[in-house]
Design an enzyme around this catalytic site. Structure first.
Site, PDB file in Angstrom:
ATOM      1  N   HIS A  72       0.843  -1.206   0.000  1.00 17.75           N
ATOM      2  CA  HIS A  72       0.000   0.000   0.000  1.00 17.75           C
ATOM      3  C   HIS A  72       0.872   1.247   0.000  1.00 17.75           C
ATOM      4  O   HIS A  72       1.733   1.407   0.855  1.00 17.75           O
ATOM      5  CB  HIS A  72      -0.932   0.006   1.217  1.00 17.75           C
ATOM      6  CG  HIS A  72      -2.136  -0.863   1.021  1.00 17.75           C
ATOM      7  ND1 HIS A  72      -3.337  -0.625   1.641  1.00 17.75           N
ATOM      8  CD2 HIS A  72      -2.319  -1.961   0.259  1.00 17.75           C
ATOM      9  CE1 HIS A  72      -4.211  -1.545   1.251  1.00 17.75           C
ATOM     10  NE2 HIS A  72      -3.614  -2.375   0.438  1.00 17.75           N
ATOM     11  N   TYR A 201      -9.454   5.574   7.171  1.00 19.50           N
ATOM     12  CA  TYR A 201      -9.625   5.910   8.585  1.00 19.50           C
ATOM     13  C   TYR A 201     -10.677   7.017   8.632  1.00 19.50           C
ATOM     14  O   TYR A 201     -10.459   8.086   8.050  1.00 19.50           O
ATOM     15  CB  TYR A 201      -8.317   6.450   9.183  1.00 19.50           C
ATOM     16  CG  TYR A 201      -7.227   5.413   9.368  1.00 19.50           C
ATOM     17  CD1 TYR A 201      -6.399   5.034   8.305  1.00 19.50           C
ATOM     18  CD2 TYR A 201      -7.002   4.821  10.605  1.00 19.50           C
ATOM     19  CE1 TYR A 201      -5.389   4.095   8.482  1.00 19.50           C
ATOM     20  CE2 TYR A 201      -5.986   3.878  10.796  1.00 19.50           C
ATOM     21  CZ  TYR A 201      -5.193   3.518   9.723  1.00 19.50           C
ATOM     22  OH  TYR A 201      -4.192   2.584   9.906  1.00 19.50           O
ATOM     23  N   PRO A 293      -4.570   0.660  18.607  1.00 21.04           N
ATOM     24  CA  PRO A 293      -4.297   0.158  17.256  1.00 21.04           C
ATOM     25  C   PRO A 293      -4.346   1.215  16.152  1.00 21.04           C
ATOM     26  O   PRO A 293      -4.006   0.915  15.009  1.00 21.04           O
ATOM     27  CB  PRO A 293      -5.407  -0.875  17.037  1.00 21.04           C
ATOM     28  CG  PRO A 293      -6.495  -0.471  17.954  1.00 21.04           C
ATOM     29  CD  PRO A 293      -5.854   0.165  19.129  1.00 21.04           C
ATOM     30  N   LYS A 297       0.795   0.064  15.040  1.00 25.30           N
ATOM     31  CA  LYS A 297       2.190  -0.094  15.478  1.00 25.30           C
ATOM     32  C   LYS A 297       2.469  -1.327  16.333  1.00 25.30           C
ATOM     33  O   LYS A 297       3.642  -1.656  16.568  1.00 25.30           O
ATOM     34  CB  LYS A 297       2.631   1.153  16.273  1.00 25.30           C
ATOM     35  CG  LYS A 297       2.786   2.393  15.415  1.00 25.30           C
ATOM     36  CD  LYS A 297       3.959   2.283  14.468  1.00 25.30           C
ATOM     37  CE  LYS A 297       3.984   3.388  13.454  1.00 25.30           C
ATOM     38  NZ  LYS A 297       4.241   2.936  12.079  1.00 25.30           N
ATOM     39  N   TYR A 384       3.906   6.751  10.086  1.00 25.10           N
ATOM     40  CA  TYR A 384       3.081   5.597   9.706  1.00 25.10           C
ATOM     41  C   TYR A 384       3.925   4.522   9.020  1.00 25.10           C
ATOM     42  O   TYR A 384       3.769   3.338   9.304  1.00 25.10           O
ATOM     43  CB  TYR A 384       1.940   6.047   8.791  1.00 25.10           C
ATOM     44  CG  TYR A 384       0.855   5.007   8.608  1.00 25.10           C
ATOM     45  CD1 TYR A 384      -0.217   4.927   9.502  1.00 25.10           C
ATOM     46  CD2 TYR A 384       0.899   4.094   7.560  1.00 25.10           C
ATOM     47  CE1 TYR A 384      -1.215   3.980   9.353  1.00 25.10           C
ATOM     48  CE2 TYR A 384      -0.091   3.131   7.398  1.00 25.10           C
ATOM     49  CZ  TYR A 384      -1.144   3.089   8.293  1.00 25.10           C
ATOM     50  OH  TYR A 384      -2.131   2.132   8.136  1.00 25.10           O
TER      51      TYR A 384
HETATM   52  C1  PHB Z   1      -6.100  -4.100  10.749  1.00 28.87           C
HETATM   53  O1  PHB Z   1      -6.167  -4.386   9.545  1.00 28.87           O
HETATM   54  O2  PHB Z   1      -6.430  -4.919  11.626  1.00 28.87           O
HETATM   55  C2  PHB Z   1      -5.645  -2.740  11.127  1.00 28.87           C
HETATM   56  C3  PHB Z   1      -5.151  -1.889  10.156  1.00 28.87           C
HETATM   57  C4  PHB Z   1      -4.729  -0.621  10.508  1.00 28.87           C
HETATM   58  C5  PHB Z   1      -4.821  -0.206  11.821  1.00 28.87           C
HETATM   59  C6  PHB Z   1      -5.295  -1.059  12.792  1.00 28.87           C
HETATM   60  C7  PHB Z   1      -5.710  -2.347  12.451  1.00 28.87           C
HETATM   61  O3  PHB Z   1      -4.427   1.045  12.139  1.00 28.87           O
END
Ligand code: PHB
Ligand code: APR
Length: 391
Positions: A72, A201, A293, A297, A384
Site C-alpha cells: 500500500h 480511517y 491500534p 504499530k 506511519y
Molecule cells: C487491521 O487491519 O487490523 C488494522 C489496520 C490498521 C490499523 C489497525 C488495524 O491502524
C-alpha cells in the site's frame, strides 16, 4: 534440558526472535501456554512497516508475504464526507507498507520452525522464571502434568501483556506508564471484497471507523464503541448499518456486506514498562508495551524489539555485551515515538464525548492543519511507514 535462550510466548515476538536466532546459529526453545490453533485463532493487526518486512525477509519467512501481501502506497482519512489522501510513497521518498495479517505471518513462522525441526512446547502451563538476576537463569513449566526445567543463558519474555515474565520482576525494579481510553474497537472480519483499494480511517460524529483488509477478498472493519457494549448485541446487520452511517456516500454505496467470520471488542490502551531488561531477562513486544491500534504499530514494535534483541544476543555470543547493555534504552526510544504517534492518531480521529468543547475544537483544528499542510501530512506519513533504527 539446556538451551542458550528460553523464549516465553509463541506470538509474533517469540516466533520472529526464534527464527532470527536460528539463522544466527543460536539455540532456543519456545514455551507457549496455548495450543497452535488458539494462537492462530486470534485476529490481530495487519499492517507491516518496510523495516518489519525487511526483518522478515532476513529471518527467511518473507516468501508468502511477498506473494500474497498487498503493498500500500497510501491511505485515506475521511472527515465528514470528505476523503483526504495520505500519499505515503510520495511523502516519504518512496516508502510504503505491506498489508498482511498477523495470523498469516504467525502461520509462516510456525511452519518455518517446524521445517527447521526447532522445539516449541505448546500448552506449557505454570511457566515460572528463576534466577534471572544471576548468570544461570532457569525456566520451569508443567506439560501433561509433568514439571520440566530448562537451564539457559537468557530468558526472552515474549509472552504478551498478561504474561508471566513482566509479572516476575520485583515491583520496585519496574515502572509502568499507562493511559486508558474510555472506548474500544468492535472488529469484524468477513470474506467480502474491501470497500476501497486502500485503508480508510474515518472520523465521524458517531465515532471512529476503519476499513481495512487482509486480501482482495477478505475485509477487516472496525467501529469505535463504548466499553459497555457487548459483542452479542451486535448482529452482523447492525454492524454493517452502523459502518455505512460513518462512511461517505461513495464508500457506503460500494460497501459489500456478508456474514462475519469473527467479531470482537478490544479496549484501547497505551502502556509502557521501563526498563525492558532485568539481569538476564529481556521483555519484548506486548509484554513490555501496548499501543492503541490506530497507528498500526503493535506488531511493528514487536518486530523492532526482537530485531534489537537478536542483534544484541548475536553480539554477546560474539564476545561483546554492548548490545544487551543498551537494549532497553534503544528499544524505548523507538517505542516512545510509536506510543506518541499512536496516542496522537487516536486523539485526532476518535470521538471523545467527555472532553471539553475547547479541547475538541483544538483537536479538529489540528486534524484540519495536518491534512492541509505538506509538513503535517509528511509527519503523519513518516511515522506511519515507520521510523528508522539506531544501529
Ligand atoms: C487491521 O487491519 O487490523 C488494522 C489496520 C490498521 C490499523 C489497525 C488495524 O491502524
Ligand atoms: N506462558 C507461556 N506463554 C504465555 C504465557 C505464559 N505464562 N502468557 C502468555 N503467553 C503467550 C500467549 O498465549 C501468546 O501466544 O505469549 C504469547 C504472546 O503473544 P502476543 O500477545 O501476540 O504478543 P507479541 O508476540 O509480543 O506480539 C505483539 O501481537 O497483540 C498483538 O497487537 C499486538 O501485533 C502486536 C503483537
Amino acid at each position: 534440558m539446556r538451551t542458550q535462550v528460553a523464549i516465553v510466548g509463541a506470538g509474533p515476538s517469540g516466533l520472529i526472535l526464534g527464527q532470527l536466532l536460528y539463522k544466527a546459529g543460536i539455540d532456543a526453545i519456545v514455551l507457549e501456554a496455548q495450543t497452535p490453533d488458539y494462537v492462530l485463532g486470534r485476529i490481530r493487526a495487519g499492517v507491516l512497516e518496510q523495516v518489519a518486512v525487511d526483518l522478515l525477509n532476513e529471518a527467511g519467512v518473507g516468501a508468502r508475504m511477498h506473494a500474497e501481501g498487498l503493498q500500500h502506497k497510501g491511505f485515506d482519512i475521511l472527515v465528514g464526507d470528505v476523503r483526504h489522501h495520505i500519499d505515503l510513497h510520495g511523502l516519504t521518498g518512496g516508502k510504503q507498507v505491506m498489508v498482511y495479517g498477523q495470523t498469516e505471518l504467525t502461520k509462516d513462522l510456525m511452519e518455518a520452525r517446524a521445517t527447521a525441526g526447532l522445539t516449541t512446547v505448546y500448552e506449557a502451563k505454570e511457566v515460572s522464571l528463576h534466577d534471572f538476576d544471576g548468570m544461570r537463569p532457569r525456566v520451569s513449566y508443567l506439560k501433561d502434568g509433568v514439571r520440566f526445567e530448562i537451564e539457559c543463558d537468557f530468558i526472552a519474555g515474549c509472552d504478551g501483556f498478561h504474561g508471566v515474565c513482566r509479572a516476575s520482576v520485583p515491583k520496585n525494579a519496574i515502572v509502568n506508564f499507562e493511559r486508558v481510553y474510555n472506548f474500544g474497537w468492535l472488529g469484524l472480519l468477513s470474506d467480502t471484497p474491501p470497500v476501497s483499494e486502500e485503508l480508510i480511517y474515518a472520523k465521524h460524529e458517531r465515532g471512529f471507523a476503519l476499513c481495512s483488509m487482509r486480501s482482495h477478498t477478505r475485509s477487516r472493519y472496525y467501529l469505535q464503541c463504548a466499553l459497555t457494549e457487548k459483542v452479542e448485541d451486535w448482529s452482523d446487520a447492525r454492524f454493517w448499518e452502523e459502518l455505512r452511517r460513518r462512511l461517505d456516500p461513495q464508500a457506503a454505496a460500494a460497501l459489500v456486506t456478508g456474514p462475519s467470520l469473527e467479531k470482537s471488542i478490544a479496549p484501547l490502551r497505551s502502556f509502557v514498562a521501563e526498563p525492558m531488561r532485568f539481569g538476564r531477562l529481556f521483555l519484548a513486544g506486548d509484554a513490555a508495551h501496548i499501543v492503541p491500534p490506530t497507528g498500526a504499530k503493535g506488531l511493528n514494535l514487536a518486530a523492532s524489539d526482537v530485531r534489537y534483541l537478536s542483534r544484541a544476543l548475536i553480539e554477546f555470543y560474539g564476545g561483546s555485551s554492548r548490545g544487551i547493555d543498551t537494549y532497553s534504552e534503544r528499544c524505548l526510544r523507538r517505542i516512545w515515538k510509536a506510543e506518541r504517534f499512536s496516542w496522537w492518531m487516536t486523539m485526532l480521529l476518535h470521538r471523545f464525548p467527555d472532553t471539553n468543547t475547547f479541547d475538541q475544537r483544538v483537536l479538529e483544528a489540528e486534524l484540519d492543519y495536518v491534512l492541509h499542510s505538506v509538513a503535517g501530512r509528511t509527519t503523519l506519513a513518516e511515522n506511519y511507514v515507520g521510523l528508522s533504527f539506531e544501529d
